[in-house]
Design a protein around this motif. Structure first.
Motif, short mmCIF file in Angstrom:
data_model
loop_
_atom_site.label_atom_id
_atom_site.label_comp_id
_atom_site.label_asym_id
_atom_site.label_seq_id
_atom_site.Cartn_x
_atom_site.Cartn_y
_atom_site.Cartn_z
N ILE A 293 -3.95 14.46 -4.88
CA ILE A 293 -3.75 13.79 -3.59
C ILE A 293 -5.07 13.57 -2.84
O ILE A 293 -5.32 12.49 -2.31
CB ILE A 293 -2.77 14.60 -2.73
CG1 ILE A 293 -1.34 14.48 -3.30
CG2 ILE A 293 -2.80 14.16 -1.27
CD1 ILE A 293 -0.34 15.42 -2.65
N ASN A 294 -5.90 14.59 -2.81
CA ASN A 294 -7.10 14.54 -1.96
C ASN A 294 -8.34 13.97 -2.65
O ASN A 294 -9.24 13.46 -1.98
CB ASN A 294 -7.42 15.94 -1.44
CG ASN A 294 -6.31 16.49 -0.56
OD1 ASN A 294 -5.65 15.75 0.15
ND2 ASN A 294 -6.10 17.80 -0.63
N GLU A 295 -8.40 14.08 -3.98
CA GLU A 295 -9.58 13.62 -4.70
C GLU A 295 -9.30 12.39 -5.57
O GLU A 295 -9.95 11.34 -5.42
CB GLU A 295 -10.12 14.74 -5.61
CG GLU A 295 -10.60 15.97 -4.87
CD GLU A 295 -10.95 17.09 -5.83
OE1 GLU A 295 -11.30 16.80 -7.01
OE2 GLU A 295 -10.84 18.28 -5.43
N MET A 296 -8.34 12.53 -6.47
CA MET A 296 -8.14 11.49 -7.49
C MET A 296 -7.66 10.17 -6.91
O MET A 296 -8.25 9.12 -7.15
CB MET A 296 -7.18 11.98 -8.58
CG MET A 296 -7.69 13.17 -9.37
SD MET A 296 -6.59 13.55 -10.75
CE MET A 296 -7.13 15.20 -11.17
N ILE A 297 -6.57 10.22 -6.17
CA ILE A 297 -5.99 8.97 -5.65
C ILE A 297 -6.99 8.20 -4.78
O ILE A 297 -7.19 7.00 -4.99
CB ILE A 297 -4.67 9.25 -4.90
CG1 ILE A 297 -3.59 9.69 -5.89
CG2 ILE A 297 -4.21 8.01 -4.13
CD1 ILE A 297 -2.28 10.12 -5.24
N PRO A 298 -7.66 8.85 -3.81
CA PRO A 298 -8.63 8.10 -3.00
C PRO A 298 -9.77 7.49 -3.83
O PRO A 298 -10.17 6.35 -3.59
CB PRO A 298 -9.16 9.15 -2.01
CG PRO A 298 -8.08 10.17 -1.92
CD PRO A 298 -7.49 10.23 -3.30
N TYR B 263 -0.86 0.98 -11.01
CA TYR B 263 0.29 1.83 -10.70
C TYR B 263 -0.10 3.30 -10.72
O TYR B 263 -1.16 3.67 -11.22
CB TYR B 263 1.41 1.62 -11.73
CG TYR B 263 1.90 0.20 -11.87
CD1 TYR B 263 2.48 -0.47 -10.79
CD2 TYR B 263 1.79 -0.47 -13.08
CE1 TYR B 263 2.94 -1.77 -10.92
CE2 TYR B 263 2.24 -1.77 -13.22
CZ TYR B 263 2.81 -2.41 -12.15
OH TYR B 263 3.25 -3.70 -12.28
N ILE B 264 0.81 4.13 -10.21
CA ILE B 264 0.72 5.58 -10.38
C ILE B 264 2.00 6.04 -11.05
O ILE B 264 3.07 5.44 -10.87
CB ILE B 264 0.52 6.31 -9.03
CG1 ILE B 264 0.29 7.80 -9.26
CG2 ILE B 264 1.69 6.07 -8.07
CD1 ILE B 264 -0.19 8.55 -8.02
N ASP B 265 1.90 7.10 -11.85
CA ASP B 265 3.05 7.66 -12.56
C ASP B 265 3.02 9.17 -12.39
O ASP B 265 1.96 9.77 -12.16
CB ASP B 265 2.96 7.28 -14.04
CG ASP B 265 4.26 7.46 -14.82
OD1 ASP B 265 5.16 8.18 -14.34
OD2 ASP B 265 4.37 6.90 -15.92
N LYS C 78 6.16 13.85 -3.12
CA LYS C 78 4.97 14.15 -2.31
C LYS C 78 3.77 13.34 -2.81
O LYS C 78 3.04 12.72 -2.03
CB LYS C 78 4.67 15.65 -2.38
CG LYS C 78 3.46 16.07 -1.56
CD LYS C 78 3.26 17.59 -1.66
CE LYS C 78 2.06 18.05 -0.82
NZ LYS C 78 1.88 19.53 -0.90
N ILE C 79 3.58 13.31 -4.15
CA ILE C 79 2.45 12.57 -4.74
C ILE C 79 2.61 11.07 -4.50
O ILE C 79 1.66 10.38 -4.11
CB ILE C 79 2.34 12.88 -6.25
CG1 ILE C 79 1.94 14.34 -6.46
CG2 ILE C 79 1.33 11.95 -6.91
CD1 ILE C 79 2.11 14.84 -7.89
N ALA D 242 1.43 5.68 -2.06
CA ALA D 242 1.89 4.47 -1.38
C ALA D 242 0.96 4.07 -0.24
O ALA D 242 0.80 2.88 0.06
CB ALA D 242 3.32 4.66 -0.88
N LYS D 243 0.35 5.06 0.40
CA LYS D 243 -0.60 4.78 1.49
C LYS D 243 -1.86 4.09 0.96
O LYS D 243 -2.60 3.47 1.72
CB LYS D 243 -0.97 6.08 2.22
CG LYS D 243 0.21 6.73 2.93
CD LYS D 243 -0.18 8.07 3.54
CE LYS D 243 1.03 8.72 4.20
NZ LYS D 243 0.70 10.08 4.74
N TYR D 244 -2.10 4.23 -0.34
CA TYR D 244 -3.24 3.57 -0.98
C TYR D 244 -2.79 2.35 -1.79
O TYR D 244 -3.51 1.88 -2.68
CB TYR D 244 -3.97 4.57 -1.89
CG TYR D 244 -4.72 5.63 -1.14
CD1 TYR D 244 -6.06 5.45 -0.78
CD2 TYR D 244 -4.11 6.83 -0.77
CE1 TYR D 244 -6.76 6.42 -0.08
CE2 TYR D 244 -4.80 7.81 -0.06
CZ TYR D 244 -6.12 7.60 0.27
OH TYR D 244 -6.82 8.57 0.97
#
Length: 423
Positions: free
Chosen positions: A207-212, A222-224, A239-240, A245-247
């Motif tokens: 959440i804090n490192e990879m997605i951003p 996409y994300i899975d 949660k993930i 979705a915010k990104y």
């Protein structure tokens, strides 16, 4: 004045999934067995796209032979190329030792608990350079296209840390740039929990490192999340995906492969593009999917390779659902991208009718990757990503003739990518 070279395919026994009146909807329920076709046909292609088609009786010949390439289908069928919406074909090495372990009686879960499975692939990938990973993966993509696939999704998920997940996604980006088919990239950091992490700490890292960082570099479509027994719970998945979705990362979910995991429910709630696997699916979940735009995607190759129960495809279709079929090409649970074999398994093991399986592997697979505007059917303006079959008795022969190569030529963007007749 510049003349545009055209291609004409003639002497086609039957053009499958041919329509000049596009409804642009996935095929659902009984519609999956109804495929529009045109017998004794021709197709014209210009600038890599389908320009027109009709019957040979209507064909007026060629205006300028010097500016036209003629391909003789020799009474083969023409189908839209397969749309494989779920693969993990970027990986390092292989896992045949686990194949032997399962023969000896270990389950997929037993192997995972002992540090094998996904974690084994993560170790191999961490030791492999980006260049070598690309070389290994590009050979697989080339073979996938030769099998007749014209649209592809590839997931990460064997990195399991920021550095190596990005390495995988960078390789997928290179594949997108260097191969002529459309490829979608999916970030699957939540594939397993790596050694040295608690699950909660690893989710924080995602959440804090990879997605951003992945969003910043523009590396994923996409994300899975692997929402299943022994992996990530429905609550953790939500949660993930909420953060993703915010990104602006749309979701696809590995759901209900090993148990009733809640993955289908989360997928529908989050508006996921697809929920994939679905070996465990009951009436309530079918009804949830019926009232959603989420595509149920079935991966019978995995059930075959791991000895799992198959998804209830027949009941799903009879209830009115759309179904997509995909290969799940990966090193641990189905090391093949041969979609024709997937059609055979769908018919033999899940009681899908051949036309239903073709719909699932073409137009519905395209919807599962949001490629339906350019792939999945033979329509004016769509990419000329096509399969020309050898002369076969009927379309039913494709799933019937298990592992026989029925392809004469694979066309990508109107060009012959591979010609089996010249081997």
């Amino acid at each position: 004045m510049t003349h545009i070279m055209k291609t004409i395919i003639k002497n086609i026994k039957e053009i499958i999934s041919a329509s000049k009146h596009n409804k642009n909807n996935p095929k659902k329920g009984a519609e999956m067995n109804k495929i529009q076709s045109l017998k004794d046909g021709w197709i014209s292609i210009s600038e890599g796209k389908i320009e027109d088609f009709g019957t040979m009786k209507e064909w007026n010949g060629v205006e300028n032979w010097n500016e036209t390439t003629i391909i003789d289908a020799n009474q083969g069928y023409i189908l839209p190329a397969w749309c494989d919406s779920h693969t993990h074909c970027v990986y390092a090495g292989s896992r045949e030792s686990e194949f032997v372990d399962r023969i000896k009686g270990l389950s997929y879960e037993d192997i995972a608990k002992n540090g094998g499975g996904i974690l084994n692939s993560a170790i191999l990938l961490s030791k492999t350079s980006e260049k070598e990973l690309y070389l290994q993966s590009s050979k697989r993509v080339d073979q996938i296209i030769k099998y007749g696939t014209g649209g592809l999704e590839i997931k990460s998920g064997y990195g399991l840390n920021t550095k190596n997940e990005i390495k995988m996604l960078r390789v997928i980006k290179q594949l997108k740039e260097n191969f002529p088919i459309p490829i979608k990239s999916t970030f699957l950091g939540a594939h397993a929990v790596p050694k040295g992490y608690t699950k909660s700490n690893y989710i924080k890292s995602i959440i804090n490192e990879m997605i951003p960082e992945i969003h910043k570099q523009g590396l994923a479509d996409y994300i899975d999340v692997f929402c299943d027994k022994g992996f990530f719970t429905a609550k953790e998945t939500e949660k993930i995906l909420t953060v993703a979705a915010k990104y602006d990362l749309k979701s696809k979910i590995h759901a209900n492969e090993l148990a009733f995991s809640g993955g289908i429910e989360v997928g529908v709630k989050m508006g996921s593009i697809s929920v994939d696997h679905l070996e465990y699916t009951d009436e309530s979940q079918i009804n949830l999917l019926l009232n959603s735009n989420t595509m149920p995607t079935l991966l019978p190759g995995t059930a075959f390779f791991l000895g799992l129960d198959y998804p209830p495809a027949r009941h799903m279709i009879d209830m009115g659902l759309p179904i997509a079929l995909a290969s799940d090409f990966n090193p641990g649970s189905f090391p093949s991208g041969n979609m024709a074999f997937i059609l055979s398994l769908a018919c033999i093991k899940m009681k899908m009718k051949p036309m239903e399986a073709i719909s699932a592997a073409t137009i519905n697979g395209a919807f599962a990757m949001e490629m339906n505007q350019e792939l999945g059917s033979i329509e004016q303006g769509k990419r000329a990503n096509l399969i020309i079959t050898k002369e076969i008795p009927s379309l039913n022969y494709i799933p019937y003739s298990i592992n026989e190569n029925n392809i004469s030529k694979v066309l990508i963007n109107g060009q012959i990518y591979y010609n089996y007749d010249s081997e």
